[in-house]
Design an enzyme around this catalytic site. Structure first.
Site, PDB file in Angstrom:
ATOM      1  N   TYR A 123     -12.702   7.636 -13.500  1.00 42.44           N
ATOM      2  CA  TYR A 123     -12.809   6.344 -12.811  1.00 42.44           C
ATOM      3  C   TYR A 123     -13.443   5.308 -13.742  1.00 42.44           C
ATOM      4  O   TYR A 123     -12.959   4.177 -13.862  1.00 42.44           O
ATOM      5  CB  TYR A 123     -13.653   6.531 -11.547  1.00 42.44           C
ATOM      6  CG  TYR A 123     -13.773   5.316 -10.670  1.00 42.44           C
ATOM      7  CD1 TYR A 123     -12.745   4.969  -9.795  1.00 42.44           C
ATOM      8  CD2 TYR A 123     -14.913   4.511 -10.698  1.00 42.44           C
ATOM      9  CE1 TYR A 123     -12.855   3.849  -8.974  1.00 42.44           C
ATOM     10  CE2 TYR A 123     -15.032   3.396  -9.893  1.00 42.44           C
ATOM     11  CZ  TYR A 123     -14.004   3.074  -9.025  1.00 42.44           C
ATOM     12  OH  TYR A 123     -14.118   1.965  -8.224  1.00 42.44           O
ATOM     13  N   ASP A 178       3.981   2.436  -3.976  1.00 42.16           N
ATOM     14  CA  ASP A 178       2.996   3.155  -4.784  1.00 42.16           C
ATOM     15  C   ASP A 178       2.851   2.374  -6.091  1.00 42.16           C
ATOM     16  O   ASP A 178       3.855   2.178  -6.805  1.00 42.16           O
ATOM     17  CB  ASP A 178       3.544   4.576  -5.037  1.00 42.16           C
ATOM     18  CG  ASP A 178       2.639   5.404  -5.935  1.00 42.16           C
ATOM     19  OD1 ASP A 178       1.759   4.838  -6.613  1.00 42.16           O
ATOM     20  OD2 ASP A 178       2.848   6.635  -5.964  1.00 42.16           O
ATOM     21  N   ASP A 231       0.853  -1.201   0.000  1.00 46.08           N
ATOM     22  CA  ASP A 231       0.000   0.000   0.000  1.00 46.08           C
ATOM     23  C   ASP A 231       0.883   1.243   0.000  1.00 46.08           C
ATOM     24  O   ASP A 231       2.043   1.209   0.422  1.00 46.08           O
ATOM     25  CB  ASP A 231      -0.903   0.019   1.239  1.00 46.08           C
ATOM     26  CG  ASP A 231      -2.191   0.810   1.012  1.00 46.08           C
ATOM     27  OD1 ASP A 231      -3.254   0.176   0.869  1.00 46.08           O
ATOM     28  OD2 ASP A 231      -2.128   2.058   0.966  1.00 46.08           O
TER      29      ASP A 231
END
Ligand SMILES: NC(=O)c1ccc[n+]([C@@H]2O[C@H](COP(=O)([O-])OP(=O)(O)OC[C@H]3O[C@@H](n4cnc5c(N)ncnc54)[C@H](O)[C@@H]3O)[C@@H](O)[C@H]2O)c1
Length: 262
Positions: A156, A62, A35
């Site tokens: 998105y 990342d 994460d």
């Protein structure tokens, strides 16, 4: 094979990723949570390890940074011994809800980088390990928002649709090394960012739940259960497919007023 299989879950610090880590650890996998939230992923790994007794480790990375991604996969292989399962779960679900013409270039790039490039970079990094052992299970996480049209979700939505293309082409390319690549598409799962949007009044909870045949929010465990199943031999001959996990949201076609007697 005596050693436990090893699963990598990106975006594993919280929400759906954490639930997936929990389910895989409970099923006997060694689990690597990765994460961008360094401290939180360590804390979550410790919590899941204590809960399940499995080896669960946290790694800071990342997903948009190839150097960090490759370094994390190398460390996972060194420390846990193999890489068998990859769950490309990391994502940002709370973009600004604005019309297409007001989406900044930076916001659009961030959506594509996190969801599409991130899933590609992690897949690219684990495939050599999976090819060597002639075994690999890659699971992508798309969304109902990638399958249907929505207002004010252009970045998105576009990114989540691209994840389906990534799934299919990687499945075709890697199949002969016994690597499967499948995609699950969650509906509305009540994780923290969604709960925050409901509290802020951005999401109309009543009309949303009225459209879900199972008439409830999804839970992270609903997604984790299906991903856990995809990592079992029951799905050894399934690849390149998309499984909606949405309480029936996408098959809803009803338009009559509710039956007054029901
Ligand atoms: N909650 C839903 O209703 C829903 C519906 C459909 C799809 N999804 C997808 O499920 C996945 C998980 O969502 P969630 O609801 O658990 O959200 P969440 O925000 O609780 O968790 C996402 C995790 O990804 C991590 N992350 C974000 N950017 C990252 C980066 N660049 N590198 C590494 N980690 C990064 C975050 O730190 C966080 O821990 C996402 O891909 C999301 O798009 C969620």
């Amino acid at each position: 094979m005596n050693e436990p299989r090893v699963a990598v879950v990106t975006g594993g610090a919280q929400g759906i990723g954490k639930a997936v880590g929990q389910a895989l650890a409970a099923a006997g996998f060694s689990v690597a949570l990765t994460d961008i939230q360094h401290d939180r992923v360590e804390a979550t790994a410790q919590e899941l390890s204590a809960d399940t007794g499995a080896r669960v480790r946290g790694y800071a990375a990342d997903v948009t940074d190839l150097v960090a991604v490759e370094a994390s996969v190398g460390r996972i292989n060194d420390e846990l011994g193999r890489v068998d399962v990859l769950v490309n779960n990391a994502g940002i679900i709370t973009s600004n809800y604005v019309p297409a013409e007001d989406v900044s270039e930076e916001d659009f790039d961030l959506m594509m980088a996190t969801h599409v490039k991130g899933a590609f970079l992690y897949s690219k990094s684990v495939i050599p390990y999976m090819k060597r052992q002639k075994y690999g299970r890659i699971v992508m996480v798309s969304s109902v928002v990638g399958a249907l049209g929505f207002t004010r979700r252009i970045g998105y939505s576009t990114a989540k649709t691209a994840v389906l293309g990534l799934t299919r082409s990687l499945a075709v390319e890697t199949g002969r090394w016994n690597i499967t690549v499948n995609c699950i598409s969650p509906g509305y799962i009540l994780t923290q960012p969604i709960a925050d949007r409901v509290a802020a009044g951005d999401l109309d909870e009543e009309s949303l739940l009225a459209r879900v045949p199972l008439a409830r929010w999804g839970r992270p465990e609903d997604i984790a259960g299906v991903i856990g199943a995809l990592a079992t031999p029951a799905f050894d001959y399934v690849t390149g497919t998309e499984i909606p996990v949405d309480g029936g949201y996408r098959i809803q076609g009803d338009y009559l007023r509710p039956d007054p007697e029901s």
